[in-house]
Design an enzyme around this catalytic site. Structure first.
Site, PDB file in Angstrom:
ATOM      1  N   ASP A  22      19.512 -50.873 -19.488  1.00 15.13           N
ATOM      2  CA  ASP A  22      19.233 -49.940 -18.382  1.00 15.13           C
ATOM      3  C   ASP A  22      18.498 -50.525 -17.160  1.00 15.13           C
ATOM      4  O   ASP A  22      17.537 -51.275 -17.327  1.00 15.13           O
ATOM      5  CB  ASP A  22      18.315 -48.804 -18.851  1.00 15.13           C
ATOM      6  CG  ASP A  22      18.700 -48.219 -20.174  1.00 15.13           C
ATOM      7  OD1 ASP A  22      19.733 -48.609 -20.747  1.00 15.13           O
ATOM      8  OD2 ASP A  22      17.948 -47.350 -20.651  1.00 15.13           O
ATOM      9  N   GLU A 201      19.413 -39.256 -22.832  1.00 17.65           N
ATOM     10  CA  GLU A 201      18.572 -40.380 -22.420  1.00 17.65           C
ATOM     11  C   GLU A 201      18.512 -40.466 -20.883  1.00 17.65           C
ATOM     12  O   GLU A 201      19.353 -39.910 -20.183  1.00 17.65           O
ATOM     13  CB  GLU A 201      19.157 -41.701 -22.957  1.00 17.65           C
ATOM     14  CG  GLU A 201      19.245 -41.735 -24.478  1.00 17.65           C
ATOM     15  CD  GLU A 201      19.731 -43.056 -25.053  1.00 17.65           C
ATOM     16  OE1 GLU A 201      19.126 -43.523 -26.018  1.00 17.65           O
ATOM     17  OE2 GLU A 201      20.724 -43.620 -24.565  1.00 17.65           O
TER      18      GLU A 201
END
Ligand code: FRU
Length: 483
Positions: A22, A201
């Site tokens: 990420d 998420e």
């Protein structure tokens, strides 16, 4: 010049070495864009997480710096965000404003049979080069929730406080704080709405104007983790609605997807883009948890999507996100070929000669009477990707099964599909880089982001039809500009 590493992207950020997932802490400060990222500096697969760090003046050319945050007694460093504390609400900055990182500490292992996730702070006095962890970490824990992570924080002007959106299982929890240290629970969103195909998420919450109107709406991005039951793997949904400083309320019942390709996950937007600029700029991790640990790069893994400007438009009474690659990309291209009003049929397939490490093809197509039409991206003589528009079913398919190395995953060769609003007129913008394709349709109403692993980026792109004709109203090929 032969490139040492055929998969290494030219226009996209990739880590010099080892594993990345990420994007974290995207922030603009003192003339620099910062990109922190989930990083395992010791291996090219996911492992104990750190925050890697890179800076850029244009979001395209990045300089990788030293690791920003490393694991400590509270655990490893999961995803989170960075803000500029302009008014020293935290008390960390006596002299001048600086950066505060709000991230998840993740604790698991032998001494901690029960996984624990909690939010912590670090701050920097030197434009993010070095960080001090706050001595009273963690600042936010939960007595029972195990999934409790990925804080995205922003200053909410109307209520004059910091707001945090946090992924809490299959919901998003909202907290508020006057000082980044003391957090109050406000509300929880999403139990009965949206896709629950996987764990939620990396949320993001921001306000955007609706183009051609005086309205503004709040947008909530939510990434959804991989679930082996579905071919899509990990992907990102979003909600449009209102936010009053306490509660987010969505204004639709349908599920909205940010990207129709497999390879855009965990994306969030930059904080503190100056008001005069006013853009909401997003970038995502260009991979998919289904196969991210197995993609065939050597010594490094993963890249980010291009940075994209987000806006909202109304189409047939429905408000949705539109994505455009940022204008900072333009100087990297030079025009090689242009065509106007050219007919393509089964005999005359227009071919663009490319032979470059990256390229851009822009097309405005009109379907005269073809049942199917599209483009073939010839990476090499034998490796190709096809983009096929099906006029009958109003859909577009991106097929990468012949694109090069695909056997590292059963899932990777399966097609990617977008349902279109119509196929009579179609505007396409395709950006090809060494190991990726980004396809923006109709000015970014739909986007397809897809990895590919060919031996060469691109020898050429050809247009085709099956039965009937299409007209290239306008076409343009751009190749790398010589800097
Ligand atoms: C999303 C994610 C986050 C987590 C991080 C760990 O891809 O699973 O929820 O913070 O990756 O690396």
């Amino acid at each position: 010049i032969t490139k040492l590493d055929k998969y290494r992207p030219a226009l996209h950020f990739s880590p010099q070495q080892n594993w990345m997932n990420d994007p974290n802490g995207l922030v603009f400060f003192k003339g620099e864009y910062h990109l922190f990222f989930q990083h395992n500096p010791n291996d090219s697969v996911w492992g104990p997480m750190h925050w890697g760090h890179a800076v850029s003046k244009n979001m395209i050319e990045w300089e990788q710096l030293d690791i920003a945050l490393s694991p400590d007694e509270h655990g490893t460093i999961f995803s989170g965000s960075v803000v500029v504390d302009w008014h020293n609400t935290s008390g960390f900055f006596q002299e001048e404003p600086g950066l505060v990182a709000i991230f998840t500490h993740h604790l698991e292992g032998e001494n901690h049979p029960q996984t624990k996730q909690m939010q912590s702070l670090a701050y920097s006095y030197d434009k993010g080069r070095t960080w001090l962890k706050y001595e009273n970490n963690p600042v936010l824990t939960h007595p029972t929730k195990i999934d409790f992570r990925d804080p995205k924080v922003f200053w909410h002007e109307a209520s004059h406080k910091w707001i945090m959106v946090l992924a809490t299982g299959q919901t998003i929890s909202i907290y508020s704080s006057p000082n980044l240290k003391d957090w109050t629970f406000e509300s929880e969103f999403g139990e009965k709405i949206g896709s629950h195909d996987g764990v939620w998420e990396c949320p993001d919450l921001f306000e955007l104007p609706v183009e051609h109107s005086s309205e503004k709406k709040w947008v909530l991005l939510v990434s959804i983790g991989d679930n082996p039951e579905f071919d899509s793997g990990s992907r990102t949904q979003y909600f449009i609605g209102s936010f009053d400083g306490h509660t987010f309320v969505e204004e639709h019942d349908d599920i909205k997807w940010l990207d129709f390709g497999k390879d855009n996950y965990a994306g969030v937007s930059f904080s503190d883009i100056p008001k005069e600029d006013g853009r909401r700029i997003y970038l995502g991790w260009m991979s998919n948890w289904r196969y991210a640990n197995h993609v065939p790069t050597k010594g490094w893994r993963s890249q980010m999507t291009l940075p994209r400007e987000l806006s909202l438009i109304e189409i047939d009474g429905e408000i949705q996100i539109v994505q455009k690659a940022v204008r900072e990309l333009e100087p990297f291209f030079t025009k090689k070929e242009e065509l106007n009003h050219v007919i393509v049929n089964s005999k005359d397939k227009h071919h663009f000669n490319i032979h470059a490490d990256y390229a851009e093809v822009e097309l405005v197509l009109e379907n005269i009477d073809a049942t199917q039409y599209g483009l073939t991206i010839h990476h090499t003589n034998t490796q190709y990707t096809t983009i096929t528009v099906d006029a009958k079913d109003n859909k577009l398919l991106l097929e990468r099964k012949h694109s090069g190395n695909v056997d590292f995953s059963d899932n990777f060769p399966k097609p990617q599909m977008v349902k279109l609003n119509g196929t009579e007129q179609l505007q396409l913008r395709l950006i090809v880089d060494s190991s990726s394709l980004e396809l923006f349709l109709n000015g970014g109403e739909h986007v397809v982001t897809s990895l590919v692993y060919p031996d060469k980026a691109c020898e050429g792109v050809s247009l085709f039809t099956s039965e009937g004709e299409i007209k290239v109203v306008h076409g343009k090929l751009s190749i790398p500009a010589k800097n």
